[in-house]
Design a protein around this motif. Structure first.
Motif, PDB file in Angstrom:
ATOM      1  N   GLY A   1      50.744  40.545  40.694  1.00  0.00           N
ATOM      2  CA  GLY A   1      50.741  40.852  39.264  1.00  0.00           C
ATOM      3  C   GLY A   1      49.388  41.232  38.715  1.00  0.00           C
ATOM      4  N   THR A   2      48.368  41.390  39.571  1.00  0.00           N
ATOM      5  CA  THR A   2      47.085  41.865  39.050  1.00  0.00           C
ATOM      6  C   THR A   2      47.107  43.386  38.904  1.00  0.00           C
ATOM      7  OG1 THR A   2      46.166  41.849  41.278  1.00  0.00           O
ATOM      8  CG2 THR A   2      45.705  39.949  39.910  1.00  0.00           C
TER       9      THR A   2
ATOM     10  N   PHE B   1      54.851  38.339  36.787  1.00  0.00           N
ATOM     11  CA  PHE B   1      54.409  38.713  35.444  1.00  0.00           C
ATOM     12  C   PHE B   1      54.936  37.734  34.411  1.00  0.00           C
ATOM     13  CE2 PHE B   1      53.835  42.730  37.619  1.00  0.00           C
ATOM     14  CZ  PHE B   1      52.603  43.129  37.114  1.00  0.00           C
TER      15      PHE B   1
ATOM     16  N   ARG C   1      53.962  33.666  35.268  1.00  0.00           N
ATOM     17  CA  ARG C   1      52.648  33.563  35.881  1.00  0.00           C
ATOM     18  C   ARG C   1      52.148  32.123  36.007  1.00  0.00           C
ATOM     19  NH1 ARG C   1      48.102  33.438  32.776  1.00  0.00           N
ATOM     20  NH2 ARG C   1      46.472  32.830  34.214  1.00  0.00           N
ATOM     21  N   LYS C   2      52.137  31.384  34.901  1.00  0.00           N
ATOM     22  CA  LYS C   2      51.541  30.039  34.930  1.00  0.00           C
ATOM     23  C   LYS C   2      52.280  29.102  35.864  1.00  0.00           C
ATOM     24  CE  LYS C   2      49.664  30.310  30.358  1.00  0.00           C
ATOM     25  NZ  LYS C   2      49.597  29.757  29.015  1.00  0.00           N
TER      26      LYS C   2
ATOM     27  N   PHE D   1      51.789  30.276  39.717  1.00  0.00           N
ATOM     28  CA  PHE D   1      50.491  30.092  40.366  1.00  0.00           C
ATOM     29  C   PHE D   1      50.046  28.634  40.480  1.00  0.00           C
ATOM     30  CE2 PHE D   1      50.331  34.664  39.607  1.00  0.00           C
ATOM     31  CZ  PHE D   1      50.015  35.059  40.893  1.00  0.00           C
ATOM     32  N   GLU D   2      50.874  27.692  40.034  1.00  0.00           N
ATOM     33  CA  GLU D   2      50.656  26.286  40.388  1.00  0.00           C
ATOM     34  C   GLU D   2      50.842  26.105  41.893  1.00  0.00           C
ATOM     35  OE1 GLU D   2      49.730  23.488  38.990  1.00  0.00           O
ATOM     36  OE2 GLU D   2      49.707  24.014  36.864  1.00  0.00           O
TER      37      GLU D   2
ATOM     38  N   VAL E   1      45.402  32.121  46.418  1.00  0.00           N
ATOM     39  CA  VAL E   1      45.050  33.520  46.650  1.00  0.00           C
ATOM     40  C   VAL E   1      43.588  33.644  47.037  1.00  0.00           C
ATOM     41  CG1 VAL E   1      44.902  35.825  45.630  1.00  0.00           C
ATOM     42  CG2 VAL E   1      46.735  34.288  44.926  1.00  0.00           C
TER      43      VAL E   1
ATOM     44  N   GLN F   1      35.122  22.403  41.899  1.00  0.00           N
ATOM     45  CA  GLN F   1      35.562  21.511  40.814  1.00  0.00           C
ATOM     46  C   GLN F   1      36.388  22.260  39.776  1.00  0.00           C
ATOM     47  OE1 GLN F   1      31.831  19.883  39.504  1.00  0.00           O
ATOM     48  NE2 GLN F   1      32.038  18.049  40.756  1.00  0.00           N
ATOM     49  N   VAL F   2      35.887  23.433  39.382  1.00  0.00           N
ATOM     50  CA  VAL F   2      36.624  24.200  38.380  1.00  0.00           C
ATOM     51  C   VAL F   2      37.986  24.616  38.928  1.00  0.00           C
ATOM     52  CG1 VAL F   2      36.690  26.373  37.102  1.00  0.00           C
ATOM     53  CG2 VAL F   2      34.639  24.984  37.074  1.00  0.00           C
TER      54      VAL F   2
ATOM     55  N   GLN G   1      39.728  23.168  41.194  1.00  0.00           N
ATOM     56  CA  GLN G   1      40.582  21.974  41.256  1.00  0.00           C
ATOM     57  C   GLN G   1      41.165  21.645  39.873  1.00  0.00           C
ATOM     58  OE1 GLN G   1      38.591  18.212  42.080  1.00  0.00           O
ATOM     59  NE2 GLN G   1      40.070  17.816  43.700  1.00  0.00           N
ATOM     60  N   SER G   2      40.346  21.838  38.837  1.00  0.00           N
ATOM     61  CA  SER G   2      40.789  21.456  37.494  1.00  0.00           C
ATOM     62  C   SER G   2      41.913  22.349  36.966  1.00  0.00           C
ATOM     63  CB  SER G   2      39.611  21.495  36.523  1.00  0.00           C
ATOM     64  OG  SER G   2      39.326  22.831  36.137  1.00  0.00           O
ATOM     65  N   LEU G   3      42.141  23.481  37.621  1.00  0.00           N
ATOM     66  CA  LEU G   3      43.144  24.416  37.111  1.00  0.00           C
ATOM     67  C   LEU G   3      44.571  24.010  37.478  1.00  0.00           C
ATOM     68  CD1 LEU G   3      41.398  27.771  38.142  1.00  0.00           C
ATOM     69  CD2 LEU G   3      41.248  26.618  35.955  1.00  0.00           C
ATOM     70  N   TYR G   4      44.685  23.102  38.478  1.00  0.00           N
ATOM     71  CA  TYR G   4      46.011  22.802  39.019  1.00  0.00           C
ATOM     72  C   TYR G   4      46.430  21.366  38.750  1.00  0.00           C
ATOM     73  CZ  TYR G   4      45.005  27.108  41.464  1.00  0.00           C
ATOM     74  OH  TYR G   4      44.671  28.390  41.747  1.00  0.00           O
ATOM     75  N   ARG G   5      47.727  21.182  38.669  1.00  0.00           N
ATOM     76  CA  ARG G   5      48.248  19.841  38.420  1.00  0.00           C
ATOM     77  C   ARG G   5      48.190  18.973  39.680  1.00  0.00           C
ATOM     78  NH1 ARG G   5      53.697  21.087  35.680  1.00  0.00           N
ATOM     79  NH2 ARG G   5      52.756  23.053  35.115  1.00  0.00           N
TER      80      ARG G   5
END
Lengths: 244, 248
Positions: free
Chosen positions: A52-53, A69, A72-73, A76-77, A81, A99-100, A102-106
């Motif tokens: 979807g990029t 599309f 998306r959210k 991508f959990e 990529v 760290q950043v 890692q912080s994006l995912y549950r």
């Protein structure tokens, strides 16, 4: 076996020039799929349209049953990529980037473990731009694995890795495959593709010229070795002949 | 979501401090201008029989230097740089929302601006006898409005500029005229009448009028037009930047 990735009749052109034409792909759970072809054959365009990029002109893509599309959210959990080009802030360190990410995912993995596994934990405090090509490549594979993905996309993952590092990376990936991870990779390096990819698709000028197993690729070609067969399909060999 | 925001903020703040640009343009420059004005004008009244000093009259304007540096220079450049370096593209294949990425950057430049405000207040109160003539809450309200409005210009530029070169040209075209001709550094009152008329077109000039009125305790009615300008500008720019946000 579940179908993890499905691509149907994907086409994409840039200003009238066709980059990918009418491509169909299907990847099953726990398998490694190799999208092969020479530089400019349309591998990166395909992967970007799938993620979807880039927006495909026509065709349908579904990953884990989701539309990249519209969902998306959610999608991508569970998808990791690694892109071909390095994309990080100028003065960021390895540990900060981890760290950043890692912080994006549950349900993120422990990045320290992953750094250790890939043998770059001693570089945690270094700036990313100061790493060697191989170390940086390993770091970006680590970042792709941080989400604990169900499927991982690796674009030209072996670029910049030496023979030993390639072997290490392949070993880790085949272990992960054993645990059920689905891997979609592109490569123009045939080294090890033969041993690892369950299914391959060879692109030439945006069209699939072969789709099947490595064994079938060899059987359908006039050659006995996969590398020769690959060159025959991808048309890289023709130029060599002309030189002779 | 909050965790993502917190960790990204910490990380991006570190990166921004390593870069030093904002420390110079948002923290040091306002203090230098304050010192110069303080040394030149000292405790002189703003005009004969004025109830406030020249420095007190300039205080509101000086607090916008950091807003201007962060809003129209820092913010658009960082966003367009992250786009051209494909950092935003990498974020696109993660669950993070673009609003979080933008919010982190906005908060970073807010921190610089507020730090600059506090430092300016301490130095001017301590060395140049400054005191706030108006209500501190009215001033802070005006300050937030001006910040929101100027930052929204930067978000729009960063959000829609096709590449970082264009963003940096647009940012310079906005930044330098605003810094010099809106009264942020060169006092508006010291400008000739013709120049004041040109300065009035710049959004920051309008913002500074609000800050002057609130910091000096002048009648608030005079700031209605500037306030409307600030609000309209913010609404348009935020709307445009969210609607036309591009990952790459």
């Amino acid at each position: 076996m579940n179908e993890i990735i499905s691509v149907k009749r994907l086409s994409k052109s840039y200003g009238g020039l066709s980059a990918v034409q009418d491509l169909n792909l299907s990847v099953m759970q726990g398998t490694i799929f190799g999208l092969l072809g020479a530089n400019g054959a349309g591998k990166s365009t395909t992967i970007e349209c799938m993620l979807g990029t880039k927006k495909p002109d026509t065709g349908r893509v579904s990953i884990l049953g989701m539309n990249p599309f519209r969902q998306r959210k959610q999608l991508f959990e569970n998808v990791g990529v690694q892109f071909q080009e390095a994309n990080y802030q100028d003065k960021v360190t390895v540990v900060e980037l981890c760290q950043v990410t890692q912080s994006l995912y549950r349900h993120a993995a422990d990045y320290e473990e992953l750094l250790k596994k890939f043998g770059i934990s001693h570089k945690a405090k270094s700036m990313v731009k100061e790493l060697s090509g191989g170390q940086r490549q390993k770091l970006f594979i680590v970042l792709a694995l941080i989400p604990q993905p169900k499927v991982v996309f690796l674009d030209e993952l072996t670029t910049g890795l030496d023979a030993k590092a390639r072997r290490e990376v392949w070993k880790i990936l085949s272990d992960l495959k054993g645990k059920g991870l689905t891997i979609f990779l592109t490569s123009h390096f045939m080294d090890k593709v033969e041993a690892l990819c369950d299914t391959i698709c060879i692109l030439r000028k945006g069209k699939a010229v072969f789709y099947g197993t490595v064994k079938e690729a060899v059987a359908d070609s006039p050659y006995d070795k996969f590398e020769d067969a690959y060159l025959w399909y991808s048309d890289e060999e023709v130029n060599d002949d002309e030189n002779i | 979501m909050m965790r993502t925001f917190r960790i990204m903020l910490k990380n991006e703040m570190k990166l921004s401090l390593r870069d030093m640009n904002m420390v110079i343009f948002a923290i040091c420059i306002p203090l230098v201008v304050l010192m110069i004005l303080g040394v030149i004008y000292g405790n002189k009244p703003a005009f004969p029989d004025a109830e406030y000093t020249f420095l007190e009259q300039s205080f509101g304007a000086l607090t916008t230097i950091a807003i201007c540096a962060g809003g129209v220079m820092g913010l658009p450049l960082v966003v367009s740089n992250y786009r051209s370096r494909k950092i935003l593209k990498r974020f696109k294949v993660t669950p993070v929302s673009p609003a979080v990425i933008l919010a982190v950057q906005v908060v970073i430049y807010m921190i610089y601006s507020v730090a600059s405000l506090i430092l300016l207040y301490i130095v001017s109160a301590h060395f140049f006898g400054f005191r706030m003539g108006g209500s501190i809450f009215a001033f802070l309200g005006g300050y937030l409005l001006v910040m929101l409005s100027i930052f929204s210009i930067g978000m729009m530029v960063g959000g829609i500029a096709p590449n970082s070169q264009t963003a940096s040209v647009i940012a310079s075209l906005l930044y330098f005229p605003m810094l010099i001709f809106s009264g942020a550094t060169l006092p508006y009152e010291a400008m000739p009448g013709a120049l004041q008329k040109i300065a009035d077109i710049l959004p920051l000039t309008q913002g500074i009028k609000i800050l002057k009125a609130t910091s000096l305790g002048l009648p608030i009615e005079n700031t209605f037009v500037p306030m409307i300008v600030m609000v309209v500008l913010a609404v348009i720019c935020i709307g445009v930047s969210l609607c036309f946000f591009k990952w790459e």
